[in-house]
Design an enzyme around this catalytic site. Structure first.
Site, PDB file in Angstrom:
ATOM      1  N   LYS A 295      59.306 -22.880 -51.523  1.00  0.00           N
ATOM      2  CA  LYS A 295      59.005 -21.944 -52.676  1.00  0.00           C
ATOM      3  C   LYS A 295      57.826 -21.142 -52.479  1.00  0.00           C
ATOM      4  CE  LYS A 295      57.077 -23.310 -56.940  1.00  0.00           C
ATOM      5  NZ  LYS A 295      56.302 -22.648 -57.501  1.00  0.00           N
TER       6      LYS A 295
ATOM      7  N   ASP B  78      59.282 -17.483 -56.399  1.00  0.00           N
ATOM      8  CA  ASP B  78      58.897 -17.958 -57.917  1.00  0.00           C
ATOM      9  C   ASP B  78      57.749 -16.925 -58.293  1.00  0.00           C
ATOM     10  OD1 ASP B  78      58.271 -19.380 -60.138  1.00  0.00           O
ATOM     11  OD2 ASP B  78      57.142 -20.696 -59.384  1.00  0.00           O
TER      12      ASP B  78
ATOM     13  N   ASP C 294      58.536  -7.905 -67.734  1.00  0.00           N
ATOM     14  CA  ASP C 294      58.089  -6.531 -67.798  1.00  0.00           C
ATOM     15  C   ASP C 294      58.991  -5.749 -68.678  1.00  0.00           C
ATOM     16  OD1 ASP C 294      56.720  -4.012 -67.613  1.00  0.00           O
ATOM     17  OD2 ASP C 294      56.049  -4.616 -65.703  1.00  0.00           O
TER      18      ASP C 294
ATOM     19  N   ARG D 175      52.201 -30.842 -53.912  1.00  0.00           N
ATOM     20  CA  ARG D 175      51.288 -31.338 -53.467  1.00  0.00           C
ATOM     21  C   ARG D 175      51.447 -33.075 -52.780  1.00  0.00           C
ATOM     22  NH1 ARG D 175      47.597 -29.798 -58.337  1.00  0.00           N
ATOM     23  NH2 ARG D 175      49.577 -30.079 -59.251  1.00  0.00           N
TER      24      ARG D 175
ATOM     25  N   LYS E 183      58.258 -15.335 -61.368  1.00  0.00           N
ATOM     26  CA  LYS E 183      58.170 -14.991 -62.768  1.00  0.00           C
ATOM     27  C   LYS E 183      58.040 -13.624 -63.334  1.00  0.00           C
ATOM     28  CE  LYS E 183      56.363 -19.632 -63.316  1.00  0.00           C
ATOM     29  NZ  LYS E 183      56.028 -19.916 -62.135  1.00  0.00           N
TER      30      LYS E 183
ATOM     31  N   THR F 115      54.985 -25.133 -68.802  1.00  0.00           N
ATOM     32  CA  THR F 115      54.737 -26.602 -69.328  1.00  0.00           C
ATOM     33  C   THR F 115      53.234 -26.352 -69.301  1.00  0.00           C
ATOM     34  OG1 THR F 115      54.640 -27.022 -66.919  1.00  0.00           O
ATOM     35  CG2 THR F 115      56.453 -27.513 -68.050  1.00  0.00           C
TER      36      THR F 115
HETATM   37  O1  C5P Z   1      51.860 -29.712 -56.344  1.00  0.00           O
HETATM   38  P1  C5P Z   1      52.978 -29.933 -57.798  1.00  0.00           P
HETATM   39  O2  C5P Z   1      54.112 -30.537 -57.281  1.00  0.00           O
HETATM   40  O3  C5P Z   1      52.489 -29.998 -59.107  1.00  0.00           O
HETATM   41  O4  C5P Z   1      53.610 -28.352 -57.608  1.00  0.00           O
HETATM   42  C1  C5P Z   1      54.615 -28.054 -58.470  1.00  0.00           C
HETATM   43  C2  C5P Z   1      55.011 -26.596 -58.139  1.00  0.00           C
HETATM   44  O5  C5P Z   1      55.791 -26.189 -59.387  1.00  0.00           O
HETATM   45  C3  C5P Z   1      53.696 -25.731 -58.579  1.00  0.00           C
HETATM   46  O6  C5P Z   1      54.100 -24.397 -57.643  1.00  0.00           O
HETATM   47  C4  C5P Z   1      53.559 -25.042 -59.887  1.00  0.00           C
HETATM   48  O7  C5P Z   1      53.255 -23.788 -59.917  1.00  0.00           O
HETATM   49  C5  C5P Z   1      55.204 -24.991 -60.191  1.00  0.00           C
HETATM   50  N1  C5P Z   1      55.589 -25.148 -61.598  1.00  0.00           N
HETATM   51  C6  C5P Z   1      55.227 -25.994 -62.317  1.00  0.00           C
HETATM   52  N2  C5P Z   1      55.478 -26.275 -63.743  1.00  0.00           N
HETATM   53  C7  C5P Z   1      56.174 -25.248 -64.054  1.00  0.00           C
HETATM   54  C8  C5P Z   1      56.582 -24.072 -63.558  1.00  0.00           C
HETATM   55  C9  C5P Z   1      56.349 -24.156 -62.089  1.00  0.00           C
HETATM   56  O8  C5P Z   1      54.355 -26.771 -61.839  1.00  0.00           O
HETATM   57  N3  C5P Z   1      56.618 -25.378 -65.572  1.00  0.00           N
END
Ligand code: C5P
Length: 230
Positions: A34, A61, A66, A208, A63, A117
């Protein structure tokens, strides 16, 4: 051991060079990456093209949100570039209809982002919405199906209720996934990889827990192994 094709690693890294190093370190542990807004302005699309050329699947991603004419043209530009398999747009009906128009004739799949979220009920009320997050998520899921979206991005804790109201091939892509015992970080609504899949998720986005691990390849392989067991 090969990776589970439903695992998507979020390349939330400060430069394309670091992202490419990370892909190398993950190696056979993951085949789907992603790329988000952090890398988009600094070579993210070029990185996406190289990943596609290397046989990886790519989730853009971005998003989009517009006026419909702009969303349609932006989606067409992205579809024509052929650097992505999945693209996100905000799940507002006019935005989703425009994205569906823009990708017509291409293989690009579009996902609606239901409700970020990071927003709680109080923030939605502040923005003028007359319903809470969960009700708004379900309303937008129905609107995403209606607008011809291929799926939605949603919390793993909402996946079960979403799966019950969408076609079986509708994608439910869930971030907020943490292997048992892993640090939750700033994610509040989390599930393990196995539970997210059992709840009806079609793909998991993990950042992460993989990119911050001492051995990202081993971390990705362990998550893949857990996923394959479901
Ligand atoms: O590091 P982590 O596992 O928390 O990363 C989750 C990924 O999913 C990040 O790129 C974050 O921006 C994305 N994301 C999220 N919650 C959302 C939409 C996207 O954590 N509702």
């Amino acid at each position: 051991m090969t990776h589970d094709p439903r695992l998507i690693t979020a390349l939330d890294l400060p430069s394309v060079a670091e992202a490419e190093t990370m892909v190398g370190r993950i190696g056979a542990g993951c085949g789907f990456y992603k790329i988000g807004l952090q890398l988009l302005p600094i070579g993210g699309m070029e990185l996406a093209a190289r990943l596609k050329g290397g046989g990886y699947d790519v989730f853009l991603d971005f998003k989009l949100h517009d006026i419909p004419a702009t969303v349609e043209k932006a989606t067409r530009s992205i579809a024509d570039a052929r650097t992505g398999d999945l693209l996100t747009v905000h799940a507002e009906p006019p935005v989703m209809r425009a994205a569906a128009e823009g990708r017509s004739g291409s293989n690009l799949k579009i996902l609606g982002v239901t409700v970020l979220t990071a927003y709680d009920d109080a923030m939605l009320a502040e923005m003028g919405y007359g319903m809470g997050a969960r009700d708004l998520v379900m309303r937008r899921v129905d609107q995403a199906v209606e607008a011809g979206m291929d799926g939605v991005v949603a919390s793993p804790l909402e996946a079960e209720a979403i799966r019950a109201r969408v076609p079986s091939d509708f994608l439910i892509v869930t971030p907020g996934v943490r292997p048992a015992g892993a640090d939750a970080g700033d994610q509040k609504r989390i599930a393990t990889p196995a539970d997210a899949l059992k709840n009806g998720a079609s793909h998991l986005v993990v950042g992460r827990p993989i990119t911050g691990a001492q051995d990202p390849g081993a971390a990705a392989a362990a998550i893949s192994a857990e996923m394959r067991g479901v």
